[in-house]
Design an enzyme around this catalytic site. Structure first.
Site, PDB file in Angstrom:
ATOM      1  N   GLU D  32     -10.743 -10.718  -5.122  1.00 51.43           N
ATOM      2  CA  GLU D  32      -9.499 -10.835  -5.949  1.00 51.43           C
ATOM      3  C   GLU D  32      -8.670 -11.964  -5.361  1.00 51.43           C
ATOM      4  O   GLU D  32      -8.477 -12.028  -3.936  1.00 51.43           O
ATOM      5  CB  GLU D  32      -8.767  -9.508  -5.383  1.00 51.43           C
ATOM      6  CG  GLU D  32      -9.249  -8.339  -6.260  1.00 51.43           C
ATOM      7  CD  GLU D  32      -8.898  -6.926  -5.656  1.00 51.43           C
ATOM      8  OE1 GLU D  32      -7.966  -6.827  -4.907  1.00 51.43           O
ATOM      9  OE2 GLU D  32      -9.595  -6.118  -5.929  1.00 51.43           O
ATOM     10  N   GLU D  63     -12.822  -3.166  -7.193  1.00 52.58           N
ATOM     11  CA  GLU D  63     -13.972  -3.330  -6.055  1.00 52.58           C
ATOM     12  C   GLU D  63     -15.426  -2.707  -6.140  1.00 52.58           C
ATOM     13  O   GLU D  63     -16.258  -3.146  -5.849  1.00 52.58           O
ATOM     14  CB  GLU D  63     -13.095  -2.821  -4.984  1.00 52.58           C
ATOM     15  CG  GLU D  63     -11.830  -3.576  -4.409  1.00 52.58           C
ATOM     16  CD  GLU D  63     -10.548  -3.297  -4.708  1.00 52.58           C
ATOM     17  OE1 GLU D  63     -10.466  -2.281  -5.729  1.00 52.58           O
ATOM     18  OE2 GLU D  63      -9.706  -3.664  -4.502  1.00 52.58           O
ATOM     19  N   PHE D  86      -8.115  -6.200   1.741  1.00 49.58           N
ATOM     20  CA  PHE D  86      -7.823  -5.354   2.944  1.00 49.58           C
ATOM     21  C   PHE D  86      -8.731  -4.472   3.309  1.00 49.58           C
ATOM     22  O   PHE D  86      -9.222  -3.799   2.338  1.00 49.58           O
ATOM     23  CB  PHE D  86      -6.366  -4.729   2.911  1.00 49.58           C
ATOM     24  CG  PHE D  86      -5.076  -5.453   2.731  1.00 49.58           C
ATOM     25  CD1 PHE D  86      -4.853  -6.385   1.598  1.00 49.58           C
ATOM     26  CD2 PHE D  86      -4.310  -5.470   3.889  1.00 49.58           C
ATOM     27  CE1 PHE D  86      -3.625  -7.054   1.469  1.00 49.58           C
ATOM     28  CE2 PHE D  86      -3.037  -6.423   3.547  1.00 49.58           C
ATOM     29  CZ  PHE D  86      -2.926  -6.965   2.545  1.00 49.58           C
ATOM     30  N   ASP D  88      -8.544  -1.814   4.528  1.00 47.10           N
ATOM     31  CA  ASP D  88      -8.075  -0.411   4.114  1.00 47.10           C
ATOM     32  C   ASP D  88      -8.299   0.012   2.704  1.00 47.10           C
ATOM     33  O   ASP D  88      -8.367   1.238   2.558  1.00 47.10           O
ATOM     34  CB  ASP D  88      -6.299  -0.640   4.117  1.00 47.10           C
ATOM     35  CG  ASP D  88      -5.724  -1.279   5.409  1.00 47.10           C
ATOM     36  OD1 ASP D  88      -5.192  -0.746   6.007  1.00 47.10           O
ATOM     37  OD2 ASP D  88      -6.064  -2.361   5.712  1.00 47.10           O
ATOM     38  N   PHE D  89      -8.810  -1.071   2.031  1.00 47.31           N
ATOM     39  CA  PHE D  89      -9.119  -0.668   0.379  1.00 47.31           C
ATOM     40  C   PHE D  89     -10.643  -0.090   0.298  1.00 47.31           C
ATOM     41  O   PHE D  89     -11.048   0.267  -0.723  1.00 47.31           O
ATOM     42  CB  PHE D  89      -9.019  -1.834  -0.394  1.00 47.31           C
ATOM     43  CG  PHE D  89      -7.641  -2.460  -0.288  1.00 47.31           C
ATOM     44  CD1 PHE D  89      -6.408  -1.712   0.022  1.00 47.31           C
ATOM     45  CD2 PHE D  89      -7.497  -3.706  -0.797  1.00 47.31           C
ATOM     46  CE1 PHE D  89      -5.391  -2.415   0.320  1.00 47.31           C
ATOM     47  CE2 PHE D  89      -6.400  -4.220  -0.927  1.00 47.31           C
ATOM     48  CZ  PHE D  89      -5.056  -3.643  -0.397  1.00 47.31           C
ATOM     49  N   HIS D 132      -2.326  -0.846   4.903  1.00 50.16           N
ATOM     50  CA  HIS D 132      -2.644  -2.142   4.892  1.00 50.16           C
ATOM     51  C   HIS D 132      -2.561  -2.794   6.323  1.00 50.16           C
ATOM     52  O   HIS D 132      -2.432  -4.051   6.352  1.00 50.16           O
ATOM     53  CB  HIS D 132      -1.460  -2.985   4.105  1.00 50.16           C
ATOM     54  CG  HIS D 132      -1.429  -2.872   2.598  1.00 50.16           C
ATOM     55  ND1 HIS D 132      -0.932  -1.616   1.826  1.00 50.16           N
ATOM     56  CD2 HIS D 132      -1.784  -3.530   1.672  1.00 50.16           C
ATOM     57  CE1 HIS D 132      -1.035  -1.863   0.675  1.00 50.16           C
ATOM     58  NE2 HIS D 132      -1.727  -2.912   0.568  1.00 50.16           N
TER      59      HIS D 132
HETATM   60  C1  TPP Z   1      -7.600  -0.989  -4.616  1.00 53.92           C
HETATM   61  C2  TPP Z   1      -6.654  -1.822  -4.230  1.00 53.92           C
HETATM   62  N1  TPP Z   1      -7.117  -3.352  -4.410  1.00 53.92           N
HETATM   63  C3  TPP Z   1      -6.349  -4.515  -4.358  1.00 53.92           C
HETATM   64  C4  TPP Z   1      -4.914  -4.375  -3.769  1.00 53.92           C
HETATM   65  C5  TPP Z   1      -4.259  -5.546  -3.572  1.00 53.92           C
HETATM   66  N2  TPP Z   1      -3.160  -5.656  -4.288  1.00 53.92           N
HETATM   67  C6  TPP Z   1      -1.964  -5.353  -4.456  1.00 53.92           C
HETATM   68  S1  TPP Z   1      -1.069  -5.625  -5.494  1.00 53.92           S
HETATM   69  C7  TPP Z   1      -2.451  -6.290  -6.475  1.00 53.92           C
HETATM   70  C8  TPP Z   1      -2.015  -6.759  -7.918  1.00 53.92           C
HETATM   71  C9  TPP Z   1      -1.857  -5.487  -8.644  1.00 53.92           C
HETATM   72  O1  TPP Z   1      -1.640  -5.871 -10.064  1.00 53.92           O
HETATM   73  P1  TPP Z   1      -0.990  -5.101 -10.835  1.00 53.92           P
HETATM   74  O2  TPP Z   1      -1.743  -3.710 -10.869  1.00 53.92           O
HETATM   75  O3  TPP Z   1      -0.831  -5.972 -12.525  1.00 53.92           O
HETATM   76  O4  TPP Z   1       0.591  -4.891 -10.383  1.00 53.92           O
HETATM   77  P2  TPP Z   1       1.631  -5.690 -10.312  1.00 53.92           P
HETATM   78  O5  TPP Z   1       1.680  -6.216  -8.758  1.00 53.92           O
HETATM   79  O6  TPP Z   1       1.600  -6.901 -11.342  1.00 53.92           O
HETATM   80  O7  TPP Z   1       2.993  -4.950 -10.301  1.00 53.92           O
HETATM   81  C10 TPP Z   1      -3.371  -6.272  -5.772  1.00 53.92           C
HETATM   82  C11 TPP Z   1      -4.605  -6.622  -6.090  1.00 53.92           C
HETATM   83  C12 TPP Z   1      -4.849  -3.021  -3.539  1.00 53.92           C
HETATM   84  N3  TPP Z   1      -3.244  -2.718  -2.876  1.00 53.92           N
HETATM   85  N4  TPP Z   1      -5.493  -1.816  -3.538  1.00 53.92           N
END
Ligand code: TPP
Ligand code: TPP
Ligand code: MG
Ligand code: MG
Lengths: 340, 328, 328, 340
Positions: D32, D63, D86, D88-89, D132
């Protein structure tokens, strides 16, 4: 009815669930094949008949969704008992367990609770290979926010299940397949025990001395308790008097019970079916050493699965898993080798 | 798409071979485990998931594949392994937990790996989807026209892994085909109690990919759908989802009490056995003679019997060999 | 469904409050973190995901909810928390990491829990889906007509958790609404590079549930779709999936270099600001006066300012209090 | 160009990736925000520009799919470097990691290999709260089949990444966010180091003595190496001469290096940012005790995160995480308390 009924592990845990369901309408059960099948390892036999489909729910093969749903239901006032069929499957749903169930109470500063029981089958010994034979005690015990219990016999299976259901924290209830007393899988003799009919609760974090002895302490849990007892019997014939401790829970962990025994015996063997490194065996040995390495008259020993995936073929699986003979040999080592 | 006579005979042989394999295994597995079923006893260790009845899913797809194409199968893998050309002797020895097994007895029935034909399987529901997608990605990056096929059960279509892989495969237009073997059950849970739609092929729309439903365990229809999907993948046009309505004759695993399924279900299914139907079709419509069909039958049965013999003759692995091959 | 004047004013107030909250937070967050952005410095700890621009998703849905209904939100939770009625003072103190915070500073911006209004959120993508489904199941088992709403980002629609929960919710006909806030980005990855379909509402068909697409961040259309979905859920007719095309004005998190998005994107979006549009609609078509709208504005701004003041006045937690509340 | 360039951790790991990608067309990167963004913690900065979209691929937030795809690609002849943003994921994708990547080689009897690097950001210290900020070293090290490395500085970051890419086994490469040298996050002084331009590989399983000393052994890894060094400086002023060992990898684990040092010093403190129980600290202490508890002149000490979710607010997070002062205090305890 007789108060001396002997029950299998599976019947004991089912009885605890049924008794709590009778008195507490918020308790319900869900998981794969928990309905008509009664649980692949008979953890829910008969519950559907008594409590019906709303309270005993077969789920799709969607562990993330239904464990997550368990958390949501628990936070909304229910007491779900959720089954993860084999602990080995945690990989598809660990987020719902360790990041959600286990942490929401903390994240809410104690204002929300997650009274969910996650019950799951552990252990090998019948050649189910590397994705269906693991124990994974430390995988869960290492992560904060959940209590982790692992009974070794029917009496504890019932009492710990009752406590788990009544606890306001998420509890991981790890039952070893080989202790369930299934018609189709061999179980050690001591796994089925007398079980009182009335409900009773066994507090978490209280280890049990299953055999007293003065020469060496064998710390065990779940299946290895039976191996340890068999080893102790064999050792008795050699004139060695072993004390066997059944930890019963990993979180909370009764370090005091271990210390009290080691203070007496000065020698320590820890037996665990989980992987050797970064596991329970290290935690117990470290807990003793950090209290006082002088308590140990000889080098402590671990008996655990080596750091390899659990092999399929019988000779190799037997090589990998703990048994009485390996524990006996480890005890002998603690007796022969004095500290320099 | 019409199969050629050779293709028909190939499918017939692959299916008959798989069937004979499963029937032989069913007996072998129970040796030493009866009268009271004891999973830890007997000649063949461990759990046993047999696929008798599901042969069209294997043969009808793999007839379109080459050794360089990848197949990832499920916990019920034998019929697919056979159709993909996995070394039958070593596969059987593996299932017997013997030294000459594909993995020297480390993996067993749910973990059959034959890199010579790019076959792998797994005991975790939905776990086939990601690796097939990755094999397809590798083919793309390597500039080859190899394709990958992921097999899943109908129950697996409710796993997160399935959804994620379909989206990724479509997004990247990867040469992969997802084949759902819908045998109506996930252990004891009927599809109607696990899946919100009667037909998973509709889920393909959620990923902008073709979704094909094959009814009635029809080998020729599987051949057709898979031929189209594999060709599309090879042309670089992306993935396809196929759901095949199929049957399983045995219980979920051997020893399954089968309390959950109607007593007459299997008998009803057997009346429409796909191997018999394919044979009928070959003889009636494709100019195959009884002799040709019987010759195929005799040949594959002999291969299966030889494989079981090979397995039985193979020695037990040394206990401490368990420590080998953790790391490549 | 047409909103009443009260509903319009309620939504306007909730949206204006959320906007003022985010704008205030954006400034507060940077205090002590500039000139060179240092995430570990300043008054407000941690990461910060702001939702300015996404207010229609919050207000247009939550206007239909009661305190007893459950909402699970995402890592970008403020606007939804505000619309659901989370205690604003304690929420702000939580985000400041203070003693009077909802969790005494243990959870922070991505972990806001207010059981009084059944609100929770999480930092893991897709993690909202399961718990909302479970809250809906609890409502069913308890015989209440409460419903649950799970918020997800467009990126989250490619997580396994999303798929599994939709299937489960539909299978069990649970009273839950899944709301996707499609802000076109998942951090730096545009939707077209993460999602195989342009519109996630089509995925609803794969679960036999209604799927509704709301275009152009239109508060009234959200109101309409959510009203229908919530009513359907309350009637026991099962779940709905709604995808709302929305915008985010700020970066993914504060401090985001935003190298990935077109320089003029935000300016273009702001020209169609949903709060301005709602205000225009109220004044033009619903008999709301300028004075009424301004009064609402003044009121909510004062509430927000008071909440920030409350947070600043709240003391730091004692370090060793970290050990409390691990177990209920 | 100067051979004395100082690089940040992030630039060092990116350099290793780029160098391998230049010579080995099978190496590619996915995860990502690894494309235009360059990795949230700058683990892929500049790679897209040099290698293009086919070899540097942004993924959906899926993932399970993309790590599973990494495994499939690796088995099909590629060398994927996959980022889990992270650590944590891991809960949403652990199956693909521990049951698939880590076991397929074994399940194939060594006939298939999975040469995949899974790189992931660890650690707290900037108030990113409980989902996180985790380190989770033991969560991975406990499970067989993957190698696990965690560099503490730029030199090691490059050399260990090179080894990870070239290794035929799956390698979990855990980089601490606070050691990346990001413009927007404070890093300890020693995190950025001189880094040779030419490719070089650091073998796994070789700990490094980062400071020699005779009075006490401090075992550390990743961020705690810097805390340990700071503690050692402070202790030097008190007249205590501490030896500091950087383990560098958890699997394989260089127990010999620890033992050699403890044989010299007789005193042991283990510092790890991961949770305290069932973790690295216990494994190290147990490894010493099971060799010979008599090596320890005093009770060993652990400095680790207590068994609580990592709290958000600064005072509480500081309370939870290891630092130099806590290590110093632990060392003092090992000096004061002689074995009974
Ligand atoms: C399982 C997981 N993978 C990756 C992340 C890292 N992460 C946090 S916000 C985000 C983007 C999320 O996109 P979206 O669902 O469209 O929400 P937005 O931020 O646009 O509101 C990512 C990849 C996470 N928190 N949890
Ligand atoms: C993640 C996971 N969950 C549960 C199981 C247990 N399990 C093994 S087979 C099976 C049923 C699978 O059903 P389906 O996908 O339809 O395949 P079939 O057995 O019918 O061929 C289940 C639940 C598993 N192996 N993995
Ligand atoms: Mg099935
Ligand atoms: Mg988004």
């Amino acid at each position: 009815m007789s108060r001396n009924r002997v029950l299998t592990g599976s019947r004991a845990m089912v009885e605890a669930i049924a008794q709590e369901m009778r008195v507490d309408p918020t308790v319900f059960v869900m998981g794969e094949d928990v309905g008509p099948y009664g649980g692949i390892f008979s953890s829910t036999t008969g519950l559907l008949d008594e409590f019906g489909e709303e309270r005993v729910r077969d789920t799709p093969i969607s562990e993330t969704a239904f464990i997550g749903a368990g958390v949501g239901a628990a936070m909304a006032g229910m007491r779900p008992i959720v089954e993860l069929m084999f602990v080995d499957f945690f990989g598809v749903c660990m987020d719902a367990i360790y990041n959600l169930a286990a942490k929401n109470t903390y994240f809410s500063g104690g204002n929300s609770k997650v009274p969910m029981v996650l019950m799951t089958a552990t252990g090998g010994g019948y050649s189910d290979a590397g994705q269906h034979s693991q124990t994974l005690h430390a995988t869960f015990a290492h992560l904060p926010g959940m209590k982790v219990v692992a009974p070794s016999n029917a009496y504890d299976a019932k009492g710990l299940m009752t406590s788990a259901i009544r606890d306001d924290a998420p509890v991981l209830y790890m039952f070893h397949k080989g202790l369930q007393g299934l018609a189709w899988m061999a179980a050690p003799e001591g796994a089925s025990t007398e079980v009182p009919e009335d409900p009773y609760a066994i507090p978490f974090g209280e280890a049990r001395v299953v055999r007293e002895g003065g020469d060496v302490t064998i710390v065990a849990i779940s299946m290895t308790v039976h191996h340890a007892l068999a080893a102790a019997e064999a050792l008795a014939k050699d004139g060695v008097d072993a004390e066997v401790i059944d930890l019963r829970s990993l979180v909370p962990l009764d370090r005091e019970a271990v210390l009290a025994s080691v203070r007496k015996t000065g020698r320590l063997v820890v037996a665990d079916e989980d992987y050797r490194s970064f596991g329970l065996t290290a935690e117990i040995i470290a807990s003793v050493a950090e209290t006082d390495p002088g308590l140990l008259k000889s080098a402590p020993r671990r008996v655990a699965c080596p750091d390899i995936p659990i092999p399929y073929s019988r000779p190799m699986e037997r090589f990998a898993l703990p048994d009485a003979e390996k524990i006996r040999a480890a005890v002998q080592q603690t007796l022969n080798r004095a500290v320099a | 798409m019409e199969p050629s006579k050779d293709q028909l005979l190939w499918m017939y042989a692959a299916m008959a071979k798989a069937r004979h394999y499963e029937d032989t295994m069913a007996r072998a597995y129970m040796e030493g485990k009866t009268p009271k079923f004891d999973i830890g006893a007997g000649l063949v260790p461990g759990e046993m998931h047999l696929a008798a009845g599901q042969e069209p899913c294997a043969a009808g797809v793999c007839v379109h594949l080459r050794a360089g194409d990848t197949v990832t199968a499920t916990h019920r893998p034998h019929h697919v392994a056979i159709a993909k050309g996995v070394d039958l002797n070593r596969m059987t020895a593996e299932i017997y937990g013997r030294r000459d097994g594909l993995a020297g007895g480390r993996g067993g029935h749910m973990h059959l790996f034959d890199p010579a034909v790019n076959f792998a399987c797994s005991g975790i529901i939905g776990e086939s989807a990601g690796p097939a997608t990755g094999a397809a990605l590798a083919a793309r990056l390597q500039g080859s026209d190899a394709v990958a096929v992921a097999y899943l059960g109908d129950g697996a279509a409710n796993q997160g892994a399935f959804h994620e892989a379909l989206n990724l495969a479509s997004l990247w237009r990867l040469p992969v085909v997802f084949v759902i073997e819908d045998n109506a059950w996930g252990i004891s849970v009927p599809k109607s109690r696990s899946t919100a739609v009667p037909d998973n092929s509709v889920r393909a729309r959620g990923y902008d990919m073709p979704g094909v439903h094959v009814a009635d365990n029809d080998t020729l229809a599987v051949f057709d759908a898979a031929g189209e999907a594999v060709a599309r993948a090879r042309r670089g046009e992306g993935p396809t989802l196929i759901e095949v309505q199929t049957y399983r004759y045995y219980g979920h695993f051997q020893g399954d009490p089968e309390v959950y399924r109607p007593k007459d279900e299997v008998a009803r299914l057997k009346a429409r056995d796909p191997i018999d139907r394919l044979r009928g079709h070959m003889l009636d419509n494709a100019g195959v003679t009884e002799a040709e069909a019987d010759e195929a039958l005799t040949r594959v049965r002999a291969e299966v019997d030889a494989a079981f013999e090979f397995a039985r003759q193979s020695g037990e692995p040394a206990p401490e060999d368990a420590l080998e091959h953790v790391f490549a």
